[in-house]
Design a protein around this motif. Structure first.
Motif, mmCIF file in Angstrom:
data_model
loop_
_atom_site.group_PDB
_atom_site.id
_atom_site.type_symbol
_atom_site.label_atom_id
_atom_site.label_comp_id
_atom_site.label_asym_id
_atom_site.label_seq_id
_atom_site.Cartn_x
_atom_site.Cartn_y
_atom_site.Cartn_z
ATOM 1 N N THR A 173 0.823 -1.216 0.000
ATOM 2 C CA THR A 173 0.000 0.000 0.000
ATOM 3 C C THR A 173 0.856 1.265 0.000
ATOM 4 O O THR A 173 0.587 2.214 -0.743
ATOM 5 C CB THR A 173 -0.936 0.019 1.217
ATOM 6 O OG1 THR A 173 -1.707 -1.178 1.230
ATOM 7 C CG2 THR A 173 -1.870 1.217 1.158
ATOM 8 N N LEU A 187 0.873 4.228 -2.953
ATOM 9 C CA LEU A 187 0.561 5.631 -2.673
ATOM 10 C C LEU A 187 1.753 6.536 -2.977
ATOM 11 O O LEU A 187 1.574 7.710 -3.290
ATOM 12 C CB LEU A 187 0.151 5.794 -1.211
ATOM 13 C CG LEU A 187 -1.162 5.121 -0.800
ATOM 14 C CD1 LEU A 187 -1.367 5.248 0.701
ATOM 15 C CD2 LEU A 187 -2.343 5.724 -1.558
ATOM 16 N N LYS A 231 7.175 0.881 4.443
ATOM 17 C CA LYS A 231 7.375 -0.298 3.598
ATOM 18 C C LYS A 231 8.413 -1.242 4.187
ATOM 19 O O LYS A 231 8.186 -2.457 4.269
ATOM 20 C CB LYS A 231 7.803 0.152 2.192
ATOM 21 C CG LYS A 231 8.138 -0.985 1.235
ATOM 22 C CD LYS A 231 8.540 -0.447 -0.113
ATOM 23 C CE LYS A 231 9.901 0.206 -0.110
ATOM 24 N NZ LYS A 231 11.005 -0.782 0.008
#
Length: 276
Positions: A48, A52, A108
């Motif tokens: 995710t 983004l 991340k």
């Protein structure tokens, strides 16, 4: 390409002399053990944040490269871009881009690390726990090493694009230009990866190390961190995760340049049609 990034990070974070079921001997071994021991979906854990991040990251990269290019040409009195100015412009764009990506990269990295699997339930949980336990500025842990990573990659990338375009025959068709861009971008992505992998290894370790009050982290600054890894694990350890990284960013650099050039032509044509 994301599974390659997960594998790269896992290999980079693995300490010297690691043994056991989760010790990785290389890219393929890491893939196999992640799928076998944790499930296929683990290859996409943490995706995710980079999803983004991609749009603002790439937009910043090329917009900054364009603006810095104009600035440096004016400063040095050059009407056209040169090899040296391409390197300087790319480095400047990389430094600008780094400020955008640091928080996303931290999220991340912490989600990709196997040791963090039980600590965080997702991207939002990483942000909440990091800010609560380490402070808001902890979201920018690794900023200095990220700056160097992006400065080196973008300097190599844009510098090589300029040089390769000068060396290969000029394209007379749109298809030929696409091929030239794939070649130039892929060479640039590969060279950029060779230059910045040691800083990427250190960045991963810095961002995966929570700040503890009163303790100085083992990996804190970029180049001292590089020296620590080389001293304790050998020079080759600075290129941990290089194969999956270059497989992602080599061809990825070519794709990036082709898409950017194509989209710029598309919007330019739209604007001209509207003005007409």
């Amino acid at each position: 390409m994301y599974p390659l990034d997960v594998v790269k990070t896992r290999v980079q974070l693995q300490p010297a002399g690691a043994t056991g079921a989760d010790a990785y001997t290389g890219m393929v071994d890491c893939f196999q053990k992640i799928v076998r021991n944790e499930g296929f979906s683990r290859l996409y854990r943490g995706i995710t944040a980079p999803i983004l991040m991609e749009a603002p990251k790439r937009a910043t990269k090329f917009a900054a490269n364009d603006k810095w290019g104009k600035l440096w040409r004016d400063v040095f009195g050059q009407e056209k871009m040169t090899q040296s100015l391409s390197v300087l412009t790319g480095a400047s764009a990389g430094a600008t881009e780094a400020f955008v990506v640091v928080p996303f990269e931290l999220v991340k990295i912490r989600l990709q690390d196997k040791a963090s699997a039980g600590k965080y339930s997702g991207m939002t949980d990483v942000i909440v726990k990091t800010v609560r336990n380490e402070g808001i500025l902890a979201m920018y842990n690794g900023l200095e090493s990220t700056l160097w990573r992006h400065i080196l990659w973008n300097a190599g990338y844009f510098g090589c694009i300029f040089q390769v375009r000068e060396l290969i025959p000029k394209a007379s068709t749109k298809k030929g230009q696409t091929i030239n861009d794939i070649i130039a971008g892929s060479v640039g992505g590969t060279v950029g990866t060779i230059l910045n992998t040691p800083l990427d290894v250190v960045k991963s370790r810095i961002q995966n190390s929570p700040k503890v009050p009163g303790q100085v982290p083992k990996y804190n600054w970029a180049f001292p961190g590089v020296a620590t890894v080389a001293r304790e694990e050998g020079f080759a350890a600075l290129y941990k995760g290089f194969v999956p990284k270059v497989l992602r960013l080599g061809p990825g650099g070519g794709i990036l340049l082709v898409v950017y050039t194509g989209m710029m032509d598309f919007f330019r044509n739209m604007r001209e049609a509207k003005l007409a």
